[in-house]
Design a protein around this motif. Structure first.
Motif, mmCIF file in Angstrom:
data_model
loop_
_atom_site.group_PDB
_atom_site.id
_atom_site.type_symbol
_atom_site.label_atom_id
_atom_site.label_comp_id
_atom_site.label_asym_id
_atom_site.label_seq_id
_atom_site.Cartn_x
_atom_site.Cartn_y
_atom_site.Cartn_z
ATOM 1 N N ASP A 26 0.842 -1.186 0.000
ATOM 2 C CA ASP A 26 0.000 0.000 0.000
ATOM 3 C C ASP A 26 0.879 1.238 0.000
ATOM 4 O OD1 ASP A 26 -2.429 1.538 2.231
ATOM 5 O OD2 ASP A 26 -2.247 1.584 0.053
ATOM 6 N N THR A 27 0.690 2.079 -0.985
ATOM 7 C CA THR A 27 1.390 3.352 -1.065
ATOM 8 C C THR A 27 0.597 4.298 -1.940
ATOM 9 O OG1 THR A 27 3.414 4.461 -1.731
ATOM 10 C CG2 THR A 27 2.784 2.522 -3.006
ATOM 11 N N SER A 28 0.742 5.573 -1.669
ATOM 12 C CA SER A 28 0.087 6.582 -2.485
ATOM 13 C C SER A 28 1.044 7.169 -3.522
ATOM 14 C CB SER A 28 -0.477 7.703 -1.603
ATOM 15 O OG SER A 28 0.563 8.270 -0.829
ATOM 16 N N GLU A 29 2.306 6.768 -3.426
ATOM 17 C CA GLU A 29 3.295 7.263 -4.378
ATOM 18 C C GLU A 29 3.229 6.457 -5.672
ATOM 19 O OE1 GLU A 29 5.364 9.853 -3.805
ATOM 20 O OE2 GLU A 29 4.508 10.176 -1.818
ATOM 21 N N SER A 30 3.834 7.002 -6.744
ATOM 22 C CA SER A 30 3.803 6.307 -8.027
ATOM 23 C C SER A 30 5.167 5.815 -8.470
ATOM 24 C CB SER A 30 3.238 7.239 -9.103
ATOM 25 O OG SER A 30 4.056 8.389 -9.234
ATOM 26 N N GLN A 51 12.052 -4.870 -9.141
ATOM 27 C CA GLN A 51 11.161 -4.344 -10.178
ATOM 28 C C GLN A 51 11.015 -2.844 -9.981
ATOM 29 O OE1 GLN A 51 8.903 -6.227 -12.544
ATOM 30 N NE2 GLN A 51 8.537 -4.179 -13.334
ATOM 31 N N GLU A 52 11.230 -2.081 -11.032
ATOM 32 C CA GLU A 52 10.962 -0.647 -10.975
ATOM 33 C C GLU A 52 9.476 -0.435 -11.275
ATOM 34 O OE1 GLU A 52 15.249 -0.985 -12.550
ATOM 35 O OE2 GLU A 52 13.370 -2.101 -12.699
ATOM 36 N N ALA A 53 8.825 0.373 -10.487
ATOM 37 C CA ALA A 53 7.375 0.545 -10.629
ATOM 38 C C ALA A 53 6.993 1.188 -11.955
ATOM 39 C CB ALA A 53 6.824 1.359 -9.469
ATOM 40 N N GLY A 85 17.663 -25.942 -2.517
ATOM 41 C CA GLY A 85 18.324 -24.729 -2.053
ATOM 42 C C GLY A 85 17.440 -23.503 -2.024
ATOM 43 N N ASP A 86 16.224 -23.621 -2.549
ATOM 44 C CA ASP A 86 15.280 -22.502 -2.482
ATOM 45 C C ASP A 86 14.598 -22.439 -1.126
ATOM 46 O OD1 ASP A 86 14.213 -23.102 -5.909
ATOM 47 O OD2 ASP A 86 15.861 -21.864 -5.136
ATOM 48 N N THR A 87 14.786 -23.444 -0.299
ATOM 49 C CA THR A 87 14.200 -23.422 1.041
ATOM 50 C C THR A 87 14.754 -22.238 1.814
ATOM 51 O OG1 THR A 87 13.841 -25.804 1.141
ATOM 52 C CG2 THR A 87 14.084 -24.645 3.245
ATOM 53 N N ALA A 88 13.859 -21.357 2.244
ATOM 54 C CA ALA A 88 14.282 -20.101 2.882
ATOM 55 C C ALA A 88 13.053 -19.305 3.294
ATOM 56 C CB ALA A 88 15.122 -19.251 1.924
ATOM 57 N N MET A 89 13.315 -18.234 4.018
ATOM 58 C CA MET A 89 12.290 -17.218 4.268
ATOM 59 C C MET A 89 12.390 -16.213 3.126
ATOM 60 S SD MET A 89 9.944 -16.284 6.516
ATOM 61 C CE MET A 89 10.343 -16.570 8.244
ATOM 62 N N TYR A 90 11.244 -15.840 2.569
ATOM 63 C CA TYR A 90 11.202 -14.875 1.479
ATOM 64 C C TYR A 90 10.474 -13.613 1.952
ATOM 65 C CZ TYR A 90 12.941 -18.368 -1.731
ATOM 66 O OH TYR A 90 13.734 -19.299 -2.364
ATOM 67 N N PHE A 91 11.138 -12.479 1.741
ATOM 68 C CA PHE A 91 10.578 -11.193 2.155
ATOM 69 C C PHE A 91 10.312 -10.324 0.930
ATOM 70 C CE2 PHE A 91 11.035 -11.470 6.682
ATOM 71 C CZ PHE A 91 12.122 -12.287 6.901
ATOM 72 N N CYS A 92 9.156 -9.714 0.930
ATOM 73 C CA CYS A 92 8.779 -8.713 -0.065
ATOM 74 C C CYS A 92 8.995 -7.329 0.560
ATOM 75 C CB CYS A 92 7.319 -8.917 -0.447
ATOM 76 S SG CYS A 92 6.658 -7.737 -1.623
ATOM 77 N N ALA A 93 9.504 -6.385 -0.219
ATOM 78 C CA ALA A 93 9.788 -5.062 0.330
ATOM 79 C C ALA A 93 9.748 -4.033 -0.787
ATOM 80 C CB ALA A 93 11.153 -5.042 1.019
ATOM 81 N N PHE A 94 9.579 -2.762 -0.417
ATOM 82 C CA PHE A 94 9.683 -1.695 -1.402
ATOM 83 C C PHE A 94 10.273 -0.443 -0.768
ATOM 84 C CE2 PHE A 94 6.431 1.592 -0.640
ATOM 85 C CZ PHE A 94 5.587 0.968 0.271
ATOM 86 N N HIS A 95 10.836 0.419 -1.595
ATOM 87 C CA HIS A 95 11.219 1.759 -1.145
ATOM 88 C C HIS A 95 10.927 2.749 -2.263
ATOM 89 C CE1 HIS A 95 14.874 2.327 -3.559
ATOM 90 N NE2 HIS A 95 15.360 1.190 -3.124
ATOM 91 N N TYR A 96 10.846 4.007 -1.882
ATOM 92 C CA TYR A 96 10.534 5.054 -2.835
ATOM 93 C C TYR A 96 11.769 5.483 -3.600
ATOM 94 C CZ TYR A 96 6.221 5.306 -0.188
ATOM 95 O OH TYR A 96 5.045 4.988 0.420
#
Lengths: 115, 112
Positions: A26-30, A51-53, A85-96
């Motif tokens: 959730d973000t209001s930025e583009s 990924q670039e938005a 080897g893909d066994t892991a914790m996966y985190f999703c994240a974003f920054h502006y």
């Protein structure tokens, strides 16, 4: 509020199969950047894909690809031909974009790849 | 990309003491960050390490407890001061290169 939601705390997949991890944000930025990080038991945080938005084309890195739906604020990760080897914790994240590079993190999805 | 090293990789400390964690990047970077992570949980940002000026701390973290230095564009330290068992955690540093954060291997701290 800026938030990242990973609705699947735990997932499992058989070796060689395909699995999709979900992420909404959730973000209001583009203008922002989205990431998937992998953290195996060694605890090293490893960049999986970004990924670039402003880009409509979905990013791909070998067996990893994303389904980026900007209007829906969805950024799922598909892992093809899963390996142990893909066994892991996966985190999703974003920054502006711009001067603020602070990452907003999801709570993570624990993925187990079974032989 | 950026390759980041951290020292020490782990330590066991007595309560009331302090530990300084070092973070070295293989290239000059503008932004460095320090995180704390409890096992099985997500990352919590402690502060942004600014080169040539005071660090910017997140809510709940103060300079007296977590002093940070950033003497140049490739190096930063985080000190965990007057430690208590509640400070037991994994501490990670990261650096931004080409709009992407890269992480060090982390420091596992146990406070007895």
């Amino acid at each position: 509020a800026q938030t990242v939601t990973q609705s699947q705390p735990e997932m499992s997949v058989q070796e060689a199969e395909t699995v999709t991890l979900s992420c909404t944000y959730d973000t209001s930025e583009s203008n922002y950047y989205l990431f998937w990080y992998k953290q195996p038991p060694s605890r090293q945080m490893i960049l999986v894909i970004r990924q670039e938005a402003y880009k409509q084309q979905n990013a791909t890195e070998n067996r990893f690809s994303v389904n980026f739906q900007k209007a829906a604020k969805s950024f799922s990760l598909k892992i093809s031909d899963s390996q142990l080897g893909d066994t892991a914790m996966y985190f999703c994240a974003f920054h502006y974009a711009g001067n603020n590079r602070k990452l907003i993190w999801g709570l993570g999805t624990s993925l187990a790849v079974n032989p | 990309s950026a390759v980041i090293s951290q020292k020490p990789s782990r330590d066991i400390c007595q309560r009331g003491t302090s530990l300084t964690i070092q973070c070295q990047v293989d290239s000059q970077v503008t932004m460095m960050f320090w995180y704390r992570q409890q096992p099985g949980q997500s990352l919590t940002l402690i502060a942004t390490a600014n080169q040539g000026s005071e660090a910017t701390y997140e809510s709940g973290f103060v300079i007296d407890k977590f002093p940070i230095s950033r003497p140049n564009l490739t190096f930063s330290t985080l000190t965990v001061s007057n430690m208590s068992p509640e400070d037991s955690s994994i501490y990670l540093c990261s650096a931004t290169s080409t709009d992407t954060q890269y992480f060090g291997p982390g420091t596992r701290l146990t406070v007895l």
